[in-house]
Design a protein around this motif. Structure first.
Motif, PDB file in Angstrom:
ATOM      1  N   LEU A  12     -64.090  34.794  24.151  1.00  0.00           N
ATOM      2  CA  LEU A  12     -63.830  33.398  24.509  1.00  0.00           C
ATOM      3  C   LEU A  12     -62.723  32.829  23.633  1.00  0.00           C
ATOM      4  CD1 LEU A  12     -65.262  31.404  26.544  1.00  0.00           C
ATOM      5  CD2 LEU A  12     -66.163  30.291  24.512  1.00  0.00           C
ATOM      6  N   HIS A  13     -61.886  32.023  24.262  1.00  0.00           N
ATOM      7  CA  HIS A  13     -60.821  31.313  23.544  1.00  0.00           C
ATOM      8  C   HIS A  13     -60.915  29.840  23.905  1.00  0.00           C
ATOM      9  CE1 HIS A  13     -56.965  29.904  22.232  1.00  0.00           C
ATOM     10  NE2 HIS A  13     -56.427  29.881  23.432  1.00  0.00           N
ATOM     11  N   VAL A  14     -60.753  28.978  22.914  1.00  0.00           N
ATOM     12  CA  VAL A  14     -60.732  27.535  23.188  1.00  0.00           C
ATOM     13  C   VAL A  14     -59.277  27.074  23.123  1.00  0.00           C
ATOM     14  CG1 VAL A  14     -63.117  26.953  22.622  1.00  0.00           C
ATOM     15  CG2 VAL A  14     -61.468  27.135  20.766  1.00  0.00           C
ATOM     16  N   HIS A  15     -58.667  27.055  24.291  1.00  0.00           N
ATOM     17  CA  HIS A  15     -57.221  26.844  24.412  1.00  0.00           C
ATOM     18  C   HIS A  15     -56.828  25.425  23.992  1.00  0.00           C
ATOM     19  CE1 HIS A  15     -53.352  27.399  26.877  1.00  0.00           C
ATOM     20  NE2 HIS A  15     -53.308  26.186  26.352  1.00  0.00           N
ATOM     21  N   GLY A  16     -55.946  25.366  22.997  1.00  0.00           N
ATOM     22  CA  GLY A  16     -55.387  24.076  22.562  1.00  0.00           C
ATOM     23  C   GLY A  16     -56.141  23.430  21.423  1.00  0.00           C
TER      24      GLY A  16
ATOM     25  N   TYR B 160     -58.614  19.985  26.907  1.00  0.00           N
ATOM     26  CA  TYR B 160     -58.415  21.361  26.441  1.00  0.00           C
ATOM     27  C   TYR B 160     -59.209  22.253  27.393  1.00  0.00           C
ATOM     28  CZ  TYR B 160     -56.776  18.672  22.518  1.00  0.00           C
ATOM     29  OH  TYR B 160     -56.080  17.777  21.754  1.00  0.00           O
ATOM     30  N   TRP B 161     -59.260  23.548  27.127  1.00  0.00           N
ATOM     31  CA  TRP B 161     -60.071  24.365  28.036  1.00  0.00           C
ATOM     32  C   TRP B 161     -60.498  25.664  27.380  1.00  0.00           C
ATOM     33  CZ3 TRP B 161     -57.896  28.389  31.663  1.00  0.00           C
ATOM     34  CH2 TRP B 161     -56.534  28.654  31.456  1.00  0.00           C
ATOM     35  N   TYR B 162     -61.429  26.351  28.013  1.00  0.00           N
ATOM     36  CA  TYR B 162     -61.871  27.639  27.487  1.00  0.00           C
ATOM     37  C   TYR B 162     -61.727  28.712  28.568  1.00  0.00           C
ATOM     38  CZ  TYR B 162     -66.358  26.415  29.783  1.00  0.00           C
ATOM     39  OH  TYR B 162     -67.326  26.051  30.685  1.00  0.00           O
ATOM     40  N   HIS B 163     -61.454  29.923  28.111  1.00  0.00           N
ATOM     41  CA  HIS B 163     -61.315  31.056  29.036  1.00  0.00           C
ATOM     42  C   HIS B 163     -61.391  32.352  28.244  1.00  0.00           C
ATOM     43  CE1 HIS B 163     -57.042  31.913  27.944  1.00  0.00           C
ATOM     44  NE2 HIS B 163     -56.847  30.600  27.929  1.00  0.00           N
ATOM     45  N   PRO B 164     -61.650  33.493  28.913  1.00  0.00           N
ATOM     46  CA  PRO B 164     -61.706  34.763  28.196  1.00  0.00           C
ATOM     47  C   PRO B 164     -60.328  35.158  27.688  1.00  0.00           C
ATOM     48  CG  PRO B 164     -62.594  34.967  30.436  1.00  0.00           C
ATOM     49  CD  PRO B 164     -61.916  33.646  30.347  1.00  0.00           C
ATOM     50  N   HIS B 165     -60.297  35.985  26.673  1.00  0.00           N
ATOM     51  CA  HIS B 165     -59.024  36.367  26.060  1.00  0.00           C
ATOM     52  C   HIS B 165     -59.008  37.816  25.609  1.00  0.00           C
ATOM     53  CE1 HIS B 165     -55.161  35.531  24.241  1.00  0.00           C
ATOM     54  NE2 HIS B 165     -55.260  34.279  24.643  1.00  0.00           N
ATOM     55  N   HIS B 166     -59.761  38.671  26.270  1.00  0.00           N
ATOM     56  CA  HIS B 166     -59.744  40.067  25.849  1.00  0.00           C
ATOM     57  C   HIS B 166     -58.547  40.769  26.479  1.00  0.00           C
ATOM     58  CE1 HIS B 166     -60.693  44.260  25.343  1.00  0.00           C
ATOM     59  NE2 HIS B 166     -61.328  43.844  24.272  1.00  0.00           N
TER      60      HIS B 166
ATOM     61  N   VAL C 193     -44.601  29.763  27.227  1.00  0.00           N
ATOM     62  CA  VAL C 193     -44.954  30.318  25.912  1.00  0.00           C
ATOM     63  C   VAL C 193     -46.053  29.485  25.254  1.00  0.00           C
ATOM     64  CG1 VAL C 193     -44.066  30.867  23.613  1.00  0.00           C
ATOM     65  CG2 VAL C 193     -42.662  31.308  25.654  1.00  0.00           C
ATOM     66  N   HIS C 194     -47.060  30.179  24.786  1.00  0.00           N
ATOM     67  CA  HIS C 194     -48.247  29.529  24.218  1.00  0.00           C
ATOM     68  C   HIS C 194     -48.534  30.074  22.828  1.00  0.00           C
ATOM     69  CE1 HIS C 194     -52.236  27.907  23.804  1.00  0.00           C
ATOM     70  NE2 HIS C 194     -52.856  29.048  23.982  1.00  0.00           N
ATOM     71  N   LEU C 195     -48.870  29.168  21.916  1.00  0.00           N
ATOM     72  CA  LEU C 195     -49.322  29.556  20.576  1.00  0.00           C
ATOM     73  C   LEU C 195     -50.721  28.993  20.379  1.00  0.00           C
ATOM     74  CD1 LEU C 195     -48.885  30.474  17.552  1.00  0.00           C
ATOM     75  CD2 LEU C 195     -47.819  28.221  17.181  1.00  0.00           C
ATOM     76  N   HIS C 196     -51.616  29.805  19.853  1.00  0.00           N
ATOM     77  CA  HIS C 196     -52.972  29.340  19.567  1.00  0.00           C
ATOM     78  C   HIS C 196     -52.979  28.452  18.313  1.00  0.00           C
ATOM     79  CE1 HIS C 196     -55.367  32.673  21.835  1.00  0.00           C
ATOM     80  NE2 HIS C 196     -54.304  32.291  22.515  1.00  0.00           N
ATOM     81  N   VAL C 197     -53.977  27.620  18.219  1.00  0.00           N
ATOM     82  CA  VAL C 197     -54.336  26.815  17.037  1.00  0.00           C
ATOM     83  C   VAL C 197     -53.355  25.687  16.697  1.00  0.00           C
ATOM     84  CG1 VAL C 197     -55.028  26.808  14.588  1.00  0.00           C
ATOM     85  CG2 VAL C 197     -55.613  28.780  16.045  1.00  0.00           C
TER      86      VAL C 197
ATOM     87  N   TYR D 146     -49.630  34.505  19.849  1.00  0.00           N
ATOM     88  CA  TYR D 146     -48.777  33.709  20.738  1.00  0.00           C
ATOM     89  C   TYR D 146     -48.444  34.631  21.905  1.00  0.00           C
ATOM     90  CZ  TYR D 146     -45.414  36.313  17.928  1.00  0.00           C
ATOM     91  OH  TYR D 146     -44.758  37.316  17.274  1.00  0.00           O
ATOM     92  N   HIS D 147     -48.244  34.059  23.077  1.00  0.00           N
ATOM     93  CA  HIS D 147     -48.023  34.920  24.240  1.00  0.00           C
ATOM     94  C   HIS D 147     -47.497  34.139  25.428  1.00  0.00           C
ATOM     95  CE1 HIS D 147     -51.812  33.490  26.191  1.00  0.00           C
ATOM     96  NE2 HIS D 147     -52.271  33.425  24.953  1.00  0.00           N
ATOM     97  N   CYS D 148     -47.055  34.881  26.444  1.00  0.00           N
ATOM     98  CA  CYS D 148     -46.710  34.271  27.724  1.00  0.00           C
ATOM     99  C   CYS D 148     -48.018  33.922  28.412  1.00  0.00           C
ATOM    100  CB  CYS D 148     -45.905  35.231  28.592  1.00  0.00           C
ATOM    101  SG  CYS D 148     -45.611  34.553  30.241  1.00  0.00           S
ATOM    102  N   HIS D 149     -48.133  32.686  28.946  1.00  0.00           N
ATOM    103  CA  HIS D 149     -49.385  32.289  29.602  1.00  0.00           C
ATOM    104  C   HIS D 149     -49.409  32.645  31.087  1.00  0.00           C
ATOM    105  CE1 HIS D 149     -53.312  30.442  29.821  1.00  0.00           C
ATOM    106  NE2 HIS D 149     -53.269  30.232  28.517  1.00  0.00           N
ATOM    107  N   ILE D 150     -48.413  33.401  31.573  1.00  0.00           N
ATOM    108  CA  ILE D 150     -48.614  34.105  32.838  1.00  0.00           C
ATOM    109  C   ILE D 150     -49.482  35.272  32.399  1.00  0.00           C
ATOM    110  CG2 ILE D 150     -47.482  35.553  34.599  1.00  0.00           C
ATOM    111  CD1 ILE D 150     -45.232  33.466  34.561  1.00  0.00           C
TER     112      ILE D 150
HETATM  113 CU1  C2O Z   1     -54.988  29.845  27.294  1.00  0.00          CU
HETATM  114 CU2  C2O Z   1     -54.091  32.656  24.518  1.00  0.00          CU
HETATM  115  O1  C2O Z   1     -54.529  31.261  25.921  1.00  0.00           O
END
Ligand code: C2O
Ligand code: CU
Ligand code: CU
Length: 491
Positions: free
Chosen positions: A112-116, A153-159, A423-427, A472-476
């Motif tokens: 699980l990831h808590v995006h944003g 914000y939102w949550y989704h899997p991140h494996h 482009v997305h960076l966590h935290v 950090y990653h492409c959010h596609i």
């Molecule tokens: Cu919504 Cu690493 O992502």
């Protein structure tokens, strides 16, 4: 009537023989249904169930399972959190503690990831390196700082390797961090927008290689799991709409013609005062916080085509992502404004402006180059294209960027490819300071920043409050699963 397009054929191909038999029995939604579903408004607008914190704490259990769910009024076999698409909304306040017991009922690993959310990436916090094996559980714990920005914000899997399949399959839910001073509105609505493709038996087909390369886009665009739901309001009512783009790859280019639309902010970046807008573009992962002042009549929330480019130069094909074509047009919700008008809503209180890093000393600069190239053929017929950042594919064991805690860095995000990459960076959120060679005048903070095809964007980041390893990653998410992700360590 349109025959099954090449893309539709590829989708069927991905199903194998059984899928082709199903295709023969007739698809419920072929690619032409993107136009047919918008003819009739669907059911009454409904929102996901909600779990709220009390006395600074929210404890929730999230069961990830494959099962039967209702999508757009049809029975589908999909993935869900606690049996719902979307999963339950988690409503929090700054300073809260959030505990989530995640149970994996799938046959594949997840997490699980808590995006944003601006929370620690370590241990059982927002740690994308945690792996929850099939049948296992994991207890996450997140502590929001007392100054955490309000917003959606939102949550989704991140494996890694499973993210696109799992999100596309139905795994997403919203997190709301409430405003310290509420903004007055007749009502607040949450619109979780996703896309999905289903075959005649309501199953989600596997994505073809081409779809993965383009970034898969579903044939149906859903709002809270519904197809074109109906909303009603009275003239001059002001509503607060929170819109979340959970689509794996689809950009939403949203319009609500005939209504007065004001944008309070995007992601966690609240503007000092609302901005009147005609249209907004939400890349995958972005959120918009809106005020809608109702004008009598009917309004349709639509997504109109948005060209995110295409790898036209490979395979000699003219393949384009769906959202950039006429098929990218969809009606998302239908609003009827009727009845007696109400008194005008009071002025929106001035919002606490986020920090402005344009005046800060930059401690380090780095460039991230996002590229797509031929490659990866060595690994025994693996991917036909490589998706890289600075020439490298994701390796969880390698740290790509080491950052000093407390520093302010300037990152140049360069897109060397013919497709856009969000482009997305966590935290840590990013302040956009320059786009296409021009300095921005506004104060723009986002956690997903679109970098157009062959484009360049400069952002500044304050690495405050936390240390640890994250990504950090492409959010596609198809691109992320193919390797367009890097590891950052703040220490
Ligand atoms: Cu919504 Cu690493 O992502
Ligand atoms: Cu994220
Ligand atoms: Cu990408």
């Amino acid at each position: 009537m349109e025959p099954i397009t090449r893309r539709g054929a590829l989708t069927l191909g991905g199903l194998g023989l059984a899928g082709i038999a199903v295709g023969g029995a007739g698809l419920l939604w072929t690619s032409s249904s993107a136009t047919s579903v918008q003819v009739e408004p669907g059911g009454k607008f409904a929102e996901p169930s909600e779990l709220r914190s009390a006395k600074g704490l929210l404890r929730a259990r999230l069961d990830v399972d494959r099962g039967t769910v209702l999508i757009g009024g049809h029975t589908a076999s999909a993935l869900s959190f606690n049996g719902g698409i979307p999963g339950p909304t988690l409503r929090l306040k700054a300073g809260d503690r959030l505990g989530i017991a995640l149970h994996n009922g799938l046959d594949d690993p997840t997490n699980l990831h808590v995006h944003g959310l601006h929370v620690s990436p370590q241990g059982n916090g927002d740690n994308p390196f945690v792996m929850v094996e099939p049948g296992e559980s994991f207890d996450y714990e997140y502590l929001l700082p007392p100054e955490h920005p309000p917003g959606l914000y939102w949550y989704h899997p991140h494996h890694h390797g499973f993210v696109a399949d799992q999100v596309f399959g139905g795994l997403y839910g919203a997190i709301i961090v409430e405003d310290p001073v509420p903004i007055q509105a007749a009502r607040e609505r949450l619109l979780v927008i996703s896309d999905i493709t289903m075959d005649g038996l309501g199953r989600v087909p596997a994505a073809s290689r081409m779809e993965q390369m383009l970034g898969r886009e579903g044939e149906l665009v859903l709002v809270n799991g519904q197809v074109n739901p109906r909303l009603t309001a009275r003239p001059d009512e002001r509503e607060r709409w929170r819109i979340l783009n959970t689509c794996v790859s689809r950009y939403l280019h949203l319009r609500l013609d005939g209504q007065r639309v004001q944008l309070l902010g995007v992601d966690s970046g609240r503007f000092g005062a609302p901005k009147t807008v005609d249209a907004i573009v939400l890349a995958p992962g972005n959120r918009a916080d809106l005020l809608i002042t109702m004008v009598g009549g009917t309004g349709v929330l639509r997504t109109v085509p948005y060209d995110r480019g295409g790898p036209g130069w490979i395979m000699g094909g003219g393949e384009r992502p769906r959202s950039g074509t006429p098929a990218g047009h969809a009606s998302l919700a239908t609003l009827t404004v009727a009845g007696e008008s109400v008194a005008a809503a009071p002025e929106v209180p001035v919002q606490r402006a986020p920090r402005d890093l344009r005046g800060s000393a930059v401690t380090a600069r780095r460039e991230l180059v996002f590229a797509m190239g031929m490659g990866g053929m060595m690994g025994g017929g693996g991917s036909m294209m490589s998706f890289t950042i600075n020439g490298r594919e994701f390796d969880p064991k390698r740290v790509n960027a080491t950052v000093e805690a407390g520093s302010v860095e300037e990152w140049t995000l360069t897109n060397a490819s013919p497709m856009a990459h969000p482009v997305h960076l966590h935290v840590w959120p990013m302040q956009v300071v320059e786009a296409a060679g021009r300095a921005l005048d506004g104060l723009i903070w986002q956690d997903v920043v679109n970098v157009p095809a062959r484009g360049q964007v400069r952002v500044r980041i304050a690495f405050d409050d936390f240390v640890g390893r994250t990504v950090y990653h492409c959010h596609i998410l198809d691109h992320e699963d193919k390797g367009m992700m890097g590891v950052i360590e703040v220490r």
